[in-house]
Design a protein around this motif. Structure first.
Motif, PDB file in Angstrom:
ATOM      1  N   GLN A   1      37.607  91.549  19.706  1.00  0.00           N
ATOM      2  CA  GLN A   1      38.609  90.551  20.060  1.00  0.00           C
ATOM      3  C   GLN A   1      38.573  90.241  21.551  1.00  0.00           C
ATOM      4  N   MET A   2      38.409  91.284  22.357  1.00  0.00           N
ATOM      5  CA  MET A   2      38.414  91.099  23.804  1.00  0.00           C
ATOM      6  C   MET A   2      37.208  90.297  24.279  1.00  0.00           C
ATOM      7  N   GLN A   3      36.058  90.484  23.647  1.00  0.00           N
ATOM      8  CA  GLN A   3      34.867  89.703  24.011  1.00  0.00           C
ATOM      9  C   GLN A   3      35.117  88.212  23.780  1.00  0.00           C
ATOM     10  N   ILE A   4      35.713  87.883  22.648  1.00  0.00           N
ATOM     11  CA  ILE A   4      35.992  86.487  22.334  1.00  0.00           C
ATOM     12  C   ILE A   4      36.997  85.914  23.330  1.00  0.00           C
ATOM     13  N   ILE A   5      38.049  86.656  23.591  1.00  0.00           N
ATOM     14  CA  ILE A   5      39.099  86.184  24.491  1.00  0.00           C
ATOM     15  C   ILE A   5      38.572  85.993  25.909  1.00  0.00           C
ATOM     16  N   ASN A   6      37.745  86.899  26.364  1.00  0.00           N
ATOM     17  CA  ASN A   6      37.189  86.774  27.719  1.00  0.00           C
ATOM     18  C   ASN A   6      36.368  85.495  27.864  1.00  0.00           C
ATOM     19  N   ARG A   7      35.638  85.149  26.832  1.00  0.00           N
ATOM     20  CA  ARG A   7      34.849  83.911  26.888  1.00  0.00           C
ATOM     21  C   ARG A   7      35.754  82.678  26.856  1.00  0.00           C
ATOM     22  N   LEU A   8      36.831  82.763  26.090  1.00  0.00           N
ATOM     23  CA  LEU A   8      37.766  81.640  26.021  1.00  0.00           C
ATOM     24  C   LEU A   8      38.460  81.421  27.360  1.00  0.00           C
ATOM     25  N   LYS A   9      38.740  82.498  28.067  1.00  0.00           N
ATOM     26  CA  LYS A   9      39.410  82.379  29.362  1.00  0.00           C
ATOM     27  C   LYS A   9      38.530  81.645  30.375  1.00  0.00           C
ATOM     28  N   GLU A  10      37.216  81.733  30.206  1.00  0.00           N
ATOM     29  CA  GLU A  10      36.324  80.987  31.089  1.00  0.00           C
ATOM     30  C   GLU A  10      36.501  79.484  30.892  1.00  0.00           C
ATOM     31  N   GLN A  11      36.908  79.096  29.703  1.00  0.00           N
ATOM     32  CA  GLN A  11      37.091  77.681  29.380  1.00  0.00           C
ATOM     33  C   GLN A  11      38.524  77.211  29.637  1.00  0.00           C
ATOM     34  N   TYR A  12      39.503  78.014  29.212  1.00  0.00           N
ATOM     35  CA  TYR A  12      40.906  77.602  29.271  1.00  0.00           C
ATOM     36  C   TYR A  12      41.669  78.192  30.453  1.00  0.00           C
ATOM     37  N   GLY A  13      41.069  79.127  31.160  1.00  0.00           N
ATOM     38  CA  GLY A  13      41.779  79.794  32.241  1.00  0.00           C
ATOM     39  C   GLY A  13      42.423  81.078  31.756  1.00  0.00           C
ATOM     40  N   ASP A  14      42.769  81.925  32.699  1.00  0.00           N
ATOM     41  CA  ASP A  14      43.320  83.240  32.367  1.00  0.00           C
ATOM     42  C   ASP A  14      44.811  83.126  32.106  1.00  0.00           C
ATOM     43  N   ARG A  15      45.150  82.494  30.991  1.00  0.00           N
ATOM     44  CA  ARG A  15      46.547  82.326  30.612  1.00  0.00           C
ATOM     45  C   ARG A  15      46.911  83.302  29.503  1.00  0.00           C
ATOM     46  N   GLN A  16      48.122  83.804  29.535  1.00  0.00           N
ATOM     47  CA  GLN A  16      48.560  84.738  28.499  1.00  0.00           C
ATOM     48  C   GLN A  16      48.550  84.078  27.128  1.00  0.00           C
ATOM     49  N   THR A  17      48.866  82.788  27.097  1.00  0.00           N
ATOM     50  CA  THR A  17      48.894  82.081  25.821  1.00  0.00           C
ATOM     51  C   THR A  17      47.510  82.041  25.173  1.00  0.00           C
ATOM     52  N   VAL A  18      46.458  82.006  25.979  1.00  0.00           N
ATOM     53  CA  VAL A  18      45.101  82.002  25.422  1.00  0.00           C
ATOM     54  C   VAL A  18      44.853  83.286  24.649  1.00  0.00           C
ATOM     55  N   SER A  19      45.204  84.403  25.247  1.00  0.00           N
ATOM     56  CA  SER A  19      45.003  85.695  24.580  1.00  0.00           C
ATOM     57  C   SER A  19      45.817  85.777  23.293  1.00  0.00           C
ATOM     58  N   ARG A  20      47.078  85.388  23.368  1.00  0.00           N
ATOM     59  CA  ARG A  20      47.965  85.525  22.215  1.00  0.00           C
ATOM     60  C   ARG A  20      47.538  84.610  21.071  1.00  0.00           C
ATOM     61  N   TYR A  21      47.284  83.354  21.381  1.00  0.00           N
ATOM     62  CA  TYR A  21      46.953  82.415  20.309  1.00  0.00           C
ATOM     63  C   TYR A  21      45.541  82.613  19.772  1.00  0.00           C
ATOM     64  N   ALA A  22      44.646  83.109  20.606  1.00  0.00           N
ATOM     65  CA  ALA A  22      43.302  83.428  20.116  1.00  0.00           C
ATOM     66  C   ALA A  22      43.374  84.521  19.055  1.00  0.00           C
ATOM     67  N   ARG A  23      44.273  85.462  19.240  1.00  0.00           N
ATOM     68  CA  ARG A  23      44.432  86.532  18.245  1.00  0.00           C
ATOM     69  C   ARG A  23      44.869  85.966  16.907  1.00  0.00           C
ATOM     70  N   TYR A  24      45.728  84.943  16.930  1.00  0.00           N
ATOM     71  CA  TYR A  24      46.148  84.319  15.672  1.00  0.00           C
ATOM     72  C   TYR A  24      44.958  83.654  14.969  1.00  0.00           C
ATOM     73  N   VAL A  25      44.111  82.988  15.748  1.00  0.00           N
ATOM     74  CA  VAL A  25      42.958  82.318  15.144  1.00  0.00           C
ATOM     75  C   VAL A  25      41.969  83.353  14.593  1.00  0.00           C
ATOM     76  N   ILE A  26      41.708  84.395  15.355  1.00  0.00           N
ATOM     77  CA  ILE A  26      40.798  85.449  14.889  1.00  0.00           C
ATOM     78  C   ILE A  26      41.340  86.089  13.618  1.00  0.00           C
ATOM     79  N   ARG A  27      42.653  86.312  13.599  1.00  0.00           N
ATOM     80  CA  ARG A  27      43.270  86.889  12.401  1.00  0.00           C
ATOM     81  C   ARG A  27      43.119  85.931  11.227  1.00  0.00           C
ATOM     82  N   SER A  28      43.210  84.647  11.511  1.00  0.00           N
ATOM     83  CA  SER A  28      43.002  83.648  10.457  1.00  0.00           C
ATOM     84  C   SER A  28      41.601  83.762   9.883  1.00  0.00           C
ATOM     85  N   PHE A  29      40.601  83.954  10.754  1.00  0.00           N
ATOM     86  CA  PHE A  29      39.229  84.102  10.287  1.00  0.00           C
ATOM     87  C   PHE A  29      39.117  85.261   9.295  1.00  0.00           C
TER      88      PHE A  29
END
Length: 253
Positions: free
Chosen positions: A130-158
């Protein structure tokens, strides 16, 4: 299309069966108000949040709003794609997972980008954290807490969709068996979803055929000429000797 690409939008995990329910209500010919009521009733006795949290009206409303925006009341530029997806689903119910994947990716490009980063990592290794995916997303969206939280929802959806599976290590996932897709018209719809999820609304065909955002699927190889014959919403542009660029036609871009 800028605003759609900048927002995250997904504030809860989205289960596949909820997507199916929304589409089936639309296929039944119900109006938007009735569908919204039906979805609230459908989810009222189901837990729409993570298992450790109690369900609330707010979390249920988040999910219903997502489902309505994806299937029932999409942005105007997505309506032709939604209509084509709905018609394909009507005729090919066994291909539902790919149709839902394409529509949610077009509506919420954040889903598409989480899938893209997940697919990239899985192309390099058997497991992804999960952390690998989130770290890559932060490069695109910025280091926002919402990125980490909402990415977890999408990963859980997968995981709930069955395209990822939990490993014995918490927060670490493995790829599930590929969802075979040998239907060219469905693949073209998925290409369209990728173009809609991309701010530039264009991409090289070769990259679309191997787009990591489609990691759960096996797409058939096809030519630009074939796509041009099958889709009025995708323009095919040739450049160089063998390169083909796909882009959305002006009327929906």
């Amino acid at each position: 299309m800028g605003k759609r690409h900048e927002t995250i939008g997904i504030k809860q995990a989205i289960r596949f069966e909820w997507m199916q329910k929304a589409a089936n209500l639309l296929l039944a010919g119900l109006d938007a108000k009735t569908i919204r009521q039906e979805l609230h009733e459908f989810l009222a006795d189901r837990k729409v949040s993570n298992p450790e949290y109690e369900q609330s009206v707010q979390t249920r409303t988040f999910v219903v709003n997502n489902l309505m925006k994806i299937w029932v009341s999409p942005d105007p530029e997505l309506i032709p794609f939604r209509d084509a997806s709905l018609e394909f689903l009507r005729r090919n119910p066994s291909k539902a997972i790919a149709i839902h994947w394409g529509l949610i990716a077009a509506t919420y490009p954040f889903w598409f980008n989480v899938a893209r980063q997940t697919g990239r990592l899985l192309a390099l290794q058997d497991r992804v954290t999960q952390m690998q995916i989130i770290n890559r997303l932060k490069e695109q969206y910025g280091d926002r807490q919402t990125v980490s939280r909402y990415a977890r929802y999408v990963i859980r959806s997968f995981v709930t969709w069955g395209v990822l599976q939990d490993s014995e290590v918490k927060g670490c996932y493995e790829k599930s068996t590929l969802v075979s897709n040998t239907e060219p018209n469905l693949a073209i719809l998925m290409f369209e979803s990728a173009l809609l999820a991309t701010p530039e609304a264009k991409s090289v065909l070769g990259f679309l055929l191997n787009n990591p955002a489609f990691f759960p699927f096996q797409l058939p190889v096809m030519t630009g000429d074939f796509i041009a014959q099958r889709s009025e919403r995708i323009e095919v542009v040739r450049y160089g000797l063998d390169d083909v660029l796909l882009k959305l036609t002006a009327k929906i871009s």
